[in-house]
Design a protein around this motif. Structure first.
Motif, PDB file in Angstrom:
ATOM      1  N   THR A 343       0.850  -1.192   0.000  1.00 19.02           N
ATOM      2  CA  THR A 343       0.000   0.000   0.000  1.00 19.02           C
ATOM      3  C   THR A 343       0.886   1.243   0.000  1.00 19.02           C
ATOM      4  O   THR A 343       2.016   1.214   0.490  1.00 19.02           O
ATOM      5  N   THR A 344       0.366   2.326  -0.516  1.00 23.00           N
ATOM      6  CA  THR A 344       1.127   3.578  -0.526  1.00 23.00           C
ATOM      7  C   THR A 344       1.099   4.275   0.824  1.00 23.00           C
ATOM      8  O   THR A 344       1.845   5.232   1.043  1.00 23.00           O
ATOM      9  N   GLN A 368      -4.486  -0.184  -5.292  1.00 16.80           N
ATOM     10  CA  GLN A 368      -4.389   0.243  -6.684  1.00 16.80           C
ATOM     11  C   GLN A 368      -3.598   1.549  -6.773  1.00 16.80           C
ATOM     12  O   GLN A 368      -3.812   2.482  -5.992  1.00 16.80           O
ATOM     13  N   VAL A 369      -2.670   1.587  -7.714  1.00 16.98           N
ATOM     14  CA  VAL A 369      -1.825   2.759  -7.915  1.00 16.98           C
ATOM     15  C   VAL A 369      -2.062   3.276  -9.325  1.00 16.98           C
ATOM     16  O   VAL A 369      -2.183   2.504 -10.279  1.00 16.98           O
ATOM     17  N   SER A 370      -2.129   4.591  -9.458  1.00 17.04           N
ATOM     18  CA  SER A 370      -2.363   5.209 -10.760  1.00 17.04           C
ATOM     19  C   SER A 370      -1.169   6.066 -11.155  1.00 17.04           C
ATOM     20  O   SER A 370      -0.689   6.887 -10.377  1.00 17.04           O
ATOM     21  N   VAL A 375      -2.846   2.067 -14.589  1.00 13.79           N
ATOM     22  CA  VAL A 375      -3.407   1.746 -13.283  1.00 13.79           C
ATOM     23  C   VAL A 375      -3.023   0.307 -12.982  1.00 13.79           C
ATOM     24  O   VAL A 375      -3.129  -0.563 -13.852  1.00 13.79           O
ATOM     25  N   ASN A 376      -2.583   0.035 -11.741  1.00 14.69           N
ATOM     26  CA  ASN A 376      -2.124  -1.316 -11.422  1.00 14.69           C
ATOM     27  C   ASN A 376      -2.315  -1.575  -9.930  1.00 14.69           C
ATOM     28  O   ASN A 376      -1.986  -0.717  -9.105  1.00 14.69           O
ATOM     29  N   ASP A 377      -2.840  -2.752  -9.603  1.00 15.98           N
ATOM     30  CA  ASP A 377      -2.999  -3.099  -8.194  1.00 15.98           C
ATOM     31  C   ASP A 377      -2.085  -4.256  -7.783  1.00 15.98           C
ATOM     32  O   ASP A 377      -2.222  -4.797  -6.695  1.00 15.98           O
ATOM     33  N   TRP A 378      -1.141  -4.621  -8.656  1.00 11.73           N
ATOM     34  CA  TRP A 378      -0.185  -5.665  -8.318  1.00 11.73           C
ATOM     35  C   TRP A 378       1.077  -5.042  -7.714  1.00 11.73           C
ATOM     36  O   TRP A 378       1.537  -3.984  -8.145  1.00 11.73           O
ATOM     37  N   THR A 390       5.220  -1.076  -6.037  1.00 16.15           N
ATOM     38  CA  THR A 390       4.145  -1.251  -6.987  1.00 16.15           C
ATOM     39  C   THR A 390       4.688  -1.715  -8.331  1.00 16.15           C
ATOM     40  O   THR A 390       5.728  -1.236  -8.799  1.00 16.15           O
ATOM     41  N   ASN A 391       3.989  -2.656  -8.957  1.00 17.84           N
ATOM     42  CA  ASN A 391       4.410  -3.181 -10.260  1.00 17.84           C
ATOM     43  C   ASN A 391       4.349  -2.130 -11.363  1.00 17.84           C
ATOM     44  O   ASN A 391       4.898  -2.336 -12.439  1.00 17.84           O
ATOM     45  N   ILE A 392       3.697  -1.023 -11.098  1.00 11.74           N
ATOM     46  CA  ILE A 392       3.539  -0.021 -12.140  1.00 11.74           C
ATOM     47  C   ILE A 392       4.898   0.528 -12.583  1.00 11.74           C
ATOM     48  O   ILE A 392       5.047   1.006 -13.722  1.00 11.74           O
ATOM     49  N   TYR A 393       5.908   0.438 -11.717  1.00 12.95           N
ATOM     50  CA  TYR A 393       7.240   0.936 -12.063  1.00 12.95           C
ATOM     51  C   TYR A 393       8.211  -0.173 -12.463  1.00 12.95           C
ATOM     52  O   TYR A 393       9.418   0.057 -12.535  1.00 12.95           O
ATOM     53  N   LEU A 394       7.689  -1.379 -12.723  1.00 14.06           N
ATOM     54  CA  LEU A 394       8.523  -2.449 -13.248  1.00 14.06           C
ATOM     55  C   LEU A 394       8.489  -2.421 -14.775  1.00 14.06           C
ATOM     56  O   LEU A 394       7.450  -2.124 -15.373  1.00 14.06           O
TER      57      LEU A 394
END
Length: 407
Positions: A343-344, A368-370, A375-378, A390-394
């Motif tokens: 979580t953030t 969930q991160v935007s 948007v990604n919740d993994w 957050t996977n959004i930065y992978l």
């Protein structure tokens, strides 16, 4: 998307989604193609002994490498092992040994003991500068050269006598330093110094993430002394301008380094290019001594250099070492946090160096991160950090990392 294998575990590389990420990751993807192509046929299971392989030096990197197996008394890797590099903070080993020459750690004042502890664990520059000024500056290096029989080590150039990090040092001389510490130094000195090196903190006192190379490539037990020079920031904390400029024992801007190299002659140690070094002992009984010195093209980011020295170190034949399980994945973005939970709002453990490659153990759904338009919740679990990002930065095209198990 392409999956390729590397001697430090699986490496995931892929094309980016959309124009937002394309520019940020172009350099990272190019480096991945260059440095993993030769590794594709040499994968081995995670958490297993390392195979006998040749050192794989990334494109554009100048390296000096030596790996010594104390059990057999032989080198398993030597690449430009006599090449001289500016030591950066690796010279702190010589500074500490000089302080303790013919003196027991128990004889140190509480203040000096605290200085050595922070100098070796957190690579503190102020402590090193204090000892350097108090104990004769370059004479420290001269004494240790004689005492240990070093052949490639020399005090900083006369143009920069206060820059202890400009001491010339080679990979093979670094092996001699550790061999002295392990096999010749009094037991109390050996145990004290190695005890500090085993407690190397991820974040150094100047805000740099120092768990690259050996510390990121192999499972404990290990003990490390790292070095870095010529970078503007290195993750962990927001860069502090006053601290970030204080490298190598003095305010050492890149232009000054270039001038010093010219004054010292064409064969002088390179004082200009960004330097990143990883040295230490690895395995049960401190079986292997590892010294990896690297210089990177001007302008290389800390995250890129961190990734490159990691790949080089993972390619080495290090008897007694085992690797951590997981999948290596590139990252993008600046100021990416590793958190205690997915979580953030959970606590931040540290900040990643920009664009660094990380080891992912597993992944799970979380908050969930935007990051428009994504948007990604993994979230990825990073075992070496003990937290999640957050996977959004992978650097993968899907929300999940292919092939990585669910936590």
């Amino acid at each position: 998307m392409t999956l390729s294998s590397s001697r430090g575990g699986t490496v995931v590389r892929s094309a980016r989604r959309g124009a937002v990420r394309a520019g940020v990751l172009a350099a990272t993807l190019t480096a991945l193609v260059c440095t993993t192509a030769t590794a594709a046929n040499t994968a081995s299971p995670s958490s297993s002994p390392l195979p006998a392989v040749q050192a794989d030096v990334p494109a554009g990197v100048t390296a000096g490498v030596a790996v010594f197996d104390r059990q057999t008394g032989t080198f398993t890797e030597q690449v430009n092992s006599a090449g001289q590099f500016r030591s950066a903070s690796v010279v702190k080993l010589l500074i500490a040994l000089d302080v303790l020459w013919n003196r027991s750690p128990d004889a140190l004042s509480a203040t000096d003991r605290a200085r050595i502890d922070t100098m070796l664990r957190g690579s503190d520059d102020t402590a090193a500068s204090t000892f350097w000024a108090s104990n004769g500056s370059g004479a420290i290096v001269d004494r240790m050269v004689t005492r240990l029989g070093l052949t490639d080590t020399a005090r900083p150039p006369s143009t920069h006598p206060g820059y202890w990090g400009y001491t010339a040092l080679s990979a093979r001389d670094t092996v001699k330093i550790y061999r002295h510490m392990l096999d010749s130094a009094p037991a109390a000195t050996r145990d004290y110094l190695l005890g500090d090196l085993r407690q190397s903190t991820r974040c150094a006192t100047d805000g740099y993430d120092q768990h690259f190379g050996i510390a990121g490539s192999f499972n404990r037990p290990w003990a490390v002394k790292q070095g870095w020079s010529g970078f503007s920031s290195g993750g962990c904390t927001a860069p502090n301008a006053a601290v970030a400029k204080q490298q190598d024992g003095a305010v050492a801007k890149e232009a000054t380094g270039k001038a010093a190299r010219t004054q010292a002659g064409a064969d002088a140690v390179d004082l200009a290019r960004p330097a990143l070094h990883s040295t230490g002992v690895v395995g049960a009984g401190d079986r292997s001594i590892v010294a990896v010195f690297t210089l990177h093209p001007s302008g290389t980011s800390y995250g890129k250099a961190y990734t490159d020295i990691g790949r080089l170190t993972r390619s080495l034949n290090v008897p007694g070492a085992t690797r951590p399980a997981g999948t290596w994945v590139g990252t993008w973005g600046s100021g990416v946090r590793v958190r205690t939970q997915a979580t953030t709002t959970s606590g931040a453990i540290t900040t990643l160096p920009d664009g660094v490659e990380v080891l992912v153990g597993c992944q799970k759904r979380g908050q969930q991160v935007s990051q428009p338009p994504y948007v990604n919740d993994w979230w990825a679990q990073l075992p070496q950090y003990g937290g999640y990002m957050t996977n959004i930065y992978l650097s993968v095209p899907e929300n999940q990392v292919p092939g990585v198990p669910v936590c």
